[in-house]
Design an enzyme around this catalytic site. Sequence first.
Site, mmCIF file in Angstrom:
data_model
loop_
_atom_site.group_PDB
_atom_site.id
_atom_site.type_symbol
_atom_site.label_atom_id
_atom_site.label_comp_id
_atom_site.label_asym_id
_atom_site.label_seq_id
_atom_site.Cartn_x
_atom_site.Cartn_y
_atom_site.Cartn_z
ATOM 1 C CB SER A 28 25.361 -28.728 60.054
ATOM 2 O OG SER A 28 24.382 -28.347 59.089
ATOM 3 C CG HIS A 47 27.207 -25.786 56.740
ATOM 4 N ND1 HIS A 47 27.077 -26.630 55.861
ATOM 5 C CD2 HIS A 47 26.490 -26.292 57.718
ATOM 6 C CE1 HIS A 47 26.415 -27.637 56.255
ATOM 7 N NE2 HIS A 47 25.778 -27.437 57.211
#
Length: 351
Positions: free
Chosen positions: A81, A309
């Site tokens: 990711s 993220h």
Amino acid sequence: MRLLGFALGLSLVLVAVAVVVAVGLERSLSPDPDDRAGGDEPGSSELQDLPKLPPQVDDPREVLPEALRRRPIDYVALGDSYSAGPGLDPQRPDPVACQRSGYNWPAYLADWLDVATYRDVTCTGATTGALLGRQRRPDGTLVPPQIEALTDRTDLVTVSLGGNDNALFATLVGVCSDVADRDPDGDPCRTEFGGSGGADRALAELPVRLAVVIRRIRLAAPSAEVVVVGYPQIFPRTGTCAEISLAAGDVAWAAGLVDRVDRAMLQAAETEGVRFVDVAASGEGHDVCAPQPWVTGARSEPEASTPWHPYPLGMREVARLVTTQLTGEEVVPSGGPPQLGRGVAEANDTP
């Protein structure tokens, strides 16, 4: 006699059908040998069975060969990711379950290197096992092994994997957040998961797993230059802030674990003789608590990635670091989206 022969023949047919059905049922209920996403990551025995390959570089910071930089490059991006970009628009549909952005750092790298073809098979949740076997996403989608994107025509491969092995990152941002209320000023997560049976064991196994990944990549794409790309700095080394949901005493420990993942990646790259880009070292001071963070914290934000993220800024900066190291020339991001040519767009389709 005819009736006896017919009965005997019918019996044999029924037995044969029963055997076929039994075998088919057994196969349908048995785990898929290619589905390694349940934790069947590569290990030391697999590494020993693979042929040792000569190093591509003596120094993991070496630039790409000039001959490669001067001709069209066939580029493939592998990873999890932190490369894929979950939550960042535009999200690509190939498949939706991978939560892969069209504006992630591999897309910027493909643009700035002006590659001829570009295939991005990064996928949220990927472990080292997802390189070699199918990855099962939470919605049931089965993602093909990432290694299938490689061919003998591939010139450049970037790979960023390891943080999801043994659910390491999931523990840091999930379980550690859940136990923070037990001792907000202490270190409940390190106490519970930091011993030899938890994070330490997972990190001890990681260099070998990554070495298998690198060697498998080189065998599948024998003409390709392989580049291992580390993770950005997520947690501050000292202190904490409102963007972090961990207990105060667990923050520095969590930062140390991410550092150890990066060191495992560097160790594997050095062992296998390939390049490594140290994103955390180059991006020092851009953790979630910094004035200009590259990574989001525990809360969702508009026009940002999912929690923990990279922001769009973080994606561009990682691409800048990788491009600068591979070319030896400083890259100044324009701030606009990646501009990919027609041939690149065609090669983006999932194999």
